[in-house]
Design a protein around this motif. Structure first.
Motif, PDB file in Angstrom:
ATOM      1  N   ARG A   1      22.445  19.261  43.779  1.00  0.00           N
ATOM      2  CA  ARG A   1      22.128  20.674  43.944  1.00  0.00           C
ATOM      3  C   ARG A   1      23.133  21.394  44.833  1.00  0.00           C
ATOM      4  O   ARG A   1      23.418  22.556  44.623  1.00  0.00           O
ATOM      5  CB  ARG A   1      20.718  20.847  44.518  1.00  0.00           C
ATOM      6  N   LEU A   2      23.652  20.668  45.822  1.00  0.00           N
ATOM      7  CA  LEU A   2      24.603  21.328  46.709  1.00  0.00           C
ATOM      8  C   LEU A   2      25.885  21.691  45.951  1.00  0.00           C
ATOM      9  O   LEU A   2      26.437  22.775  46.125  1.00  0.00           O
ATOM     10  CB  LEU A   2      24.912  20.422  47.905  1.00  0.00           C
ATOM     11  N   GLU A   3      26.339  20.785  45.078  1.00  0.00           N
ATOM     12  CA  GLU A   3      27.512  21.077  44.247  1.00  0.00           C
ATOM     13  C   GLU A   3      27.241  22.312  43.385  1.00  0.00           C
ATOM     14  O   GLU A   3      28.115  23.168  43.205  1.00  0.00           O
ATOM     15  CB  GLU A   3      27.845  19.880  43.341  1.00  0.00           C
ATOM     16  N   LEU A   4      26.019  22.370  42.853  1.00  0.00           N
ATOM     17  CA  LEU A   4      25.630  23.516  42.032  1.00  0.00           C
ATOM     18  C   LEU A   4      25.641  24.807  42.862  1.00  0.00           C
ATOM     19  O   LEU A   4      26.135  25.851  42.409  1.00  0.00           O
ATOM     20  CB  LEU A   4      24.241  23.255  41.438  1.00  0.00           C
ATOM     21  N   LEU A   5      25.125  24.722  44.079  1.00  0.00           N
ATOM     22  CA  LEU A   5      25.137  25.885  44.974  1.00  0.00           C
ATOM     23  C   LEU A   5      26.557  26.381  45.213  1.00  0.00           C
ATOM     24  O   LEU A   5      26.834  27.575  45.174  1.00  0.00           O
ATOM     25  CB  LEU A   5      24.499  25.526  46.321  1.00  0.00           C
ATOM     26  N   PHE A   6      27.462  25.436  45.448  1.00  0.00           N
ATOM     27  CA  PHE A   6      28.836  25.842  45.723  1.00  0.00           C
ATOM     28  C   PHE A   6      29.527  26.392  44.481  1.00  0.00           C
ATOM     29  O   PHE A   6      30.382  27.273  44.584  1.00  0.00           O
ATOM     30  CB  PHE A   6      29.635  24.689  46.344  1.00  0.00           C
ATOM     31  N   ALA A   7      29.158  25.903  43.306  1.00  0.00           N
ATOM     32  CA  ALA A   7      29.715  26.465  42.071  1.00  0.00           C
ATOM     33  C   ALA A   7      29.259  27.915  41.932  1.00  0.00           C
ATOM     34  O   ALA A   7      30.054  28.801  41.598  1.00  0.00           O
ATOM     35  CB  ALA A   7      29.285  25.642  40.855  1.00  0.00           C
ATOM     36  N   CYS A   8      27.984  28.169  42.227  1.00  0.00           N
ATOM     37  CA  CYS A   8      27.445  29.533  42.121  1.00  0.00           C
ATOM     38  C   CYS A   8      28.072  30.452  43.155  1.00  0.00           C
ATOM     39  O   CYS A   8      28.180  31.656  42.940  1.00  0.00           O
ATOM     40  CB  CYS A   8      25.925  29.518  42.298  1.00  0.00           C
ATOM     41  N   ALA A   9      28.485  29.891  44.298  1.00  0.00           N
ATOM     42  CA  ALA A   9      29.053  30.700  45.384  1.00  0.00           C
ATOM     43  C   ALA A   9      30.575  30.684  45.352  1.00  0.00           C
ATOM     44  O   ALA A   9      31.224  31.040  46.326  1.00  0.00           O
ATOM     45  CB  ALA A   9      28.565  30.188  46.731  1.00  0.00           C
ATOM     46  N   HIS A  10      31.141  30.262  44.239  1.00  0.00           N
ATOM     47  CA  HIS A  10      32.598  30.157  44.135  1.00  0.00           C
ATOM     48  C   HIS A  10      33.236  31.538  44.313  1.00  0.00           C
ATOM     49  O   HIS A  10      32.680  32.535  43.847  1.00  0.00           O
ATOM     50  CB  HIS A  10      32.974  29.576  42.772  1.00  0.00           C
ATOM     51  N   PRO A  11      34.386  31.601  45.000  1.00  0.00           N
ATOM     52  CA  PRO A  11      35.014  32.914  45.201  1.00  0.00           C
ATOM     53  C   PRO A  11      35.342  33.635  43.889  1.00  0.00           C
ATOM     54  O   PRO A  11      35.468  34.862  43.896  1.00  0.00           O
ATOM     55  CB  PRO A  11      36.282  32.592  46.001  1.00  0.00           C
ATOM     56  N   ALA A  12      35.461  32.908  42.788  1.00  0.00           N
ATOM     57  CA  ALA A  12      35.768  33.554  41.511  1.00  0.00           C
ATOM     58  C   ALA A  12      34.532  34.190  40.877  1.00  0.00           C
ATOM     59  O   ALA A  12      34.627  34.801  39.819  1.00  0.00           O
ATOM     60  CB  ALA A  12      36.392  32.541  40.537  1.00  0.00           C
ATOM     61  N   ILE A  13      33.364  34.027  41.505  1.00  0.00           N
ATOM     62  CA  ILE A  13      32.142  34.676  41.018  1.00  0.00           C
ATOM     63  C   ILE A  13      31.917  35.955  41.821  1.00  0.00           C
ATOM     64  O   ILE A  13      32.029  35.944  43.049  1.00  0.00           O
ATOM     65  CB  ILE A  13      30.922  33.732  41.176  1.00  0.00           C
ATOM     66  N   ASP A  14      31.593  37.034  41.134  1.00  0.00           N
ATOM     67  CA  ASP A  14      31.303  38.320  41.776  1.00  0.00           C
ATOM     68  C   ASP A  14      30.260  38.122  42.882  1.00  0.00           C
ATOM     69  O   ASP A  14      29.189  37.598  42.623  1.00  0.00           O
ATOM     70  CB  ASP A  14      30.788  39.281  40.698  1.00  0.00           C
ATOM     71  N   PRO A  15      30.584  38.541  44.127  1.00  0.00           N
ATOM     72  CA  PRO A  15      29.663  38.281  45.246  1.00  0.00           C
ATOM     73  C   PRO A  15      28.242  38.791  44.997  1.00  0.00           C
ATOM     74  O   PRO A  15      27.274  38.153  45.407  1.00  0.00           O
ATOM     75  CB  PRO A  15      30.307  39.034  46.413  1.00  0.00           C
TER      76      PRO A  15
END
Lengths: 351, 128
Positions: A114-128
């Motif tokens: 889940r933590l990996e998933l969280l970081f994927a969702c919070a990736h800088p390439a994703i609109d904040p």
């Protein structure tokens, strides 16, 4: 309870308890969250169809993972045939990965990604602006309508933005991995904000039924995130905040809830208060105050919670400390909630 | 995954730059390409002539319009294209961050959807 109701309840429990865990495993190879969600929904539907006759399996989570992964393989294989495009070797290897379904069937612990998933969702390439809604949906299983309501956005618009963000993750090749040590601090705050957001939404829902609340799961995620980040004081502050807030869950009954300073402190969970205090001490030890930096928002909020919780021990609410912390919070994070809370403290006779 | 790094930067002439800066820029691009090559991830590197040399073509109502200048007349122009094969966006971003022009321009990291090679298309549909 009929067998059908039992199987439905078991399936729903399995999904609620482990939604993010299953999505993280299903999506990590393909980086396709929408496909993972479809496959999990498919597995759940099959569970509700077959469990009434066959009985609820020993390990419902493992069963759901197995069925969902088989479905995922079928979809990928037929997509490959349809487009006549051979999957490249790296992608094929990613799809398979370790045999998680077999692990699950043997009753072994399913890895938690889940933590990996969280970081994927919070990736800088994703609109904040879409990171938090995306995490709430992907990791904690909130549907688009509930996320939309919380963010005061039209459900259709929110659903569309979530679809776009999931496509971005898939098409841009955003990896489901923990960031490197150098990127870790910079990418932490969006994750913490999302966990805090999940806690706030759950709070607003005011569940009387503890089983339907995700507050425990949110608290657990915060503690896990803090543990994995290790030295981030704000992560520990958030874990403390959620733990202290959750300690008072038993007193939050009735409609409306009794105000915080009128609640019967005997109902509060002493173990959670002690754990929250210890988490907050950990944050304080790491924060190294006095270096010209103000305390972080989550640590301040946790300290405010701590003052409230201390009424259980002392019998008195330390209003001056509450006022000082509330003023500090408004300076660091002038949210509407913080401003209203400060006004309430001032109105009740703090100086 | 395959990515195309699109290097956008303000165009300068050799006179604008002066001989030293020009030589330094060429050396930096040479090192960049060498590093790519050594890592075994480079699938093409092309640095373009300035947009003053570009010609834009459109077909409208069956008529071909040929016109001097770039597609979009912006201060920053597409100046170079590097195509790389790496594991994921993080790796592509790492390479983009090392581009010599990243300090005065921008690098757009665009995933490649599908490509025609050895007589066939492979990859994923660009629209799905």
């Amino acid at each position: 309870m009929s067998t059908t109701e039992e199987s439905r309840a078991a399936a729903e429990r399995a999904v609620r308890d482990s939604y993010g865990r299953l999505i993280a495993l299903l999506a990590s190879g393909t980086r396709d969250l929408a496909l993972a969600e479809d496959c999990l929904a498919d597995a759940l539907e099959r569970a509700l169809r077959t469990w009434p006759d066959a009985g609820v399996p020993e390990n419902p989570e493992g069963w759901l993972l197995t069925v969902a992964r088989n479905r995922l393989r079928d979809v990928l294989a037929s997509a490959a045939r349809r487009t006549n495009a051979p999957l490249d070797a790296a992608a094929a290897a990613r799809h398979d990965g370790p045999d998680l379904a077999a692990l699950a069937e043997r009753g072994e612990t399913i890895p938690d990604r889940r933590l990996e998933l969280l970081f994927a969702c919070a990736h800088p390439a994703i609109d904040p602006g879409i990171r938090t809604p995306l995490m709430l949906q992907a990791v904690l299983g909130f549907d688009a309508a509930r996320v939309a309501a919380a963010f005061d956005v039209e459900p259709a618009a929110m659903a569309q933005r979530l679809v776009r963000a999931k496509r971005k993750i898939r098409d841009a090749g955003i990896p489901f991995v923990l960031p490197g040590r150098a990127d870790m601090p910079a990418r932490t705050s969006a994750v913490l904000e999302a966990i805090y957001g999940a806690y706030a939404l759950d709070w607003l829902d005011r569940h009387d039924d503890a089983r339907t609340s995700i507050a425990d799961e949110t608290r657990w995620l915060a503690v896990l995130t803090a543990t994995l980040l290790g030295t981030d004081p704000e992560a520990w502050g958030l874990a403390a905040l959620l733990t202290l807030a959750q300690s008072r869950a038993p007193a939050r009954s009735g409609d409306p809830w009794p105000p915080l300073d009128e609640q019967d402190t005997a109902l509060w969970d002493a173990e959670l208060i002690a754990e929250g205090e210890s988490l907050l001490r950990r944050a304080a030890a790491l924060a190294r105050p006095g270096a010209g930096r103000p305390l972080g928002r989550f640590q301040l909020e946790a300290a405010i919670q701590s003052v409230h919780c201390d009424r259980r021990r002392t019998g008195v609410l330390a209003r001056d400390a509450l006022l000082a912390l509330s003023r500090g919070l408004v300076q660091v994070a002038p949210t509407r909630g913080a401003v209203e809370a400060l006004a309430a403290v001032e109105a009740r006779g703090g100086r | 995954m395959r990515y195309t790094l699109l290097l956008q930067y303000p165009e300068m002439t050799a006179d604008d730059l002066g001989p030293e800066a020009l030589a330094e820029g060429m050396r930096a691009f040479d090192e960049y390409a060498e590093a790519f090559d050594a890592a075994g991830v480079l699938h093409g590197a092309e640095v373009l002539h300035s947009s003053s040399a570009t010609t834009t073509v459109r077909l409208r109502d069956g008529q071909l319009f040929v016109q001097d200048g770039p597609f979009a007349d912006t201060r920053e122009q597409l100046g170079g294209i590097f195509t790389v094969e790496v594991d994921d966006l993080d790796a592509a971003i790492d390479w983009a961050g090392k581009a010599p022009s990243v300090g005065w321009g921008a690098v757009e990291v665009r995933p490649v959807a599908t490509r025609f090679a050895d007589g066939a298309w492979s990859g994923t549909a660009p629209v799905r």
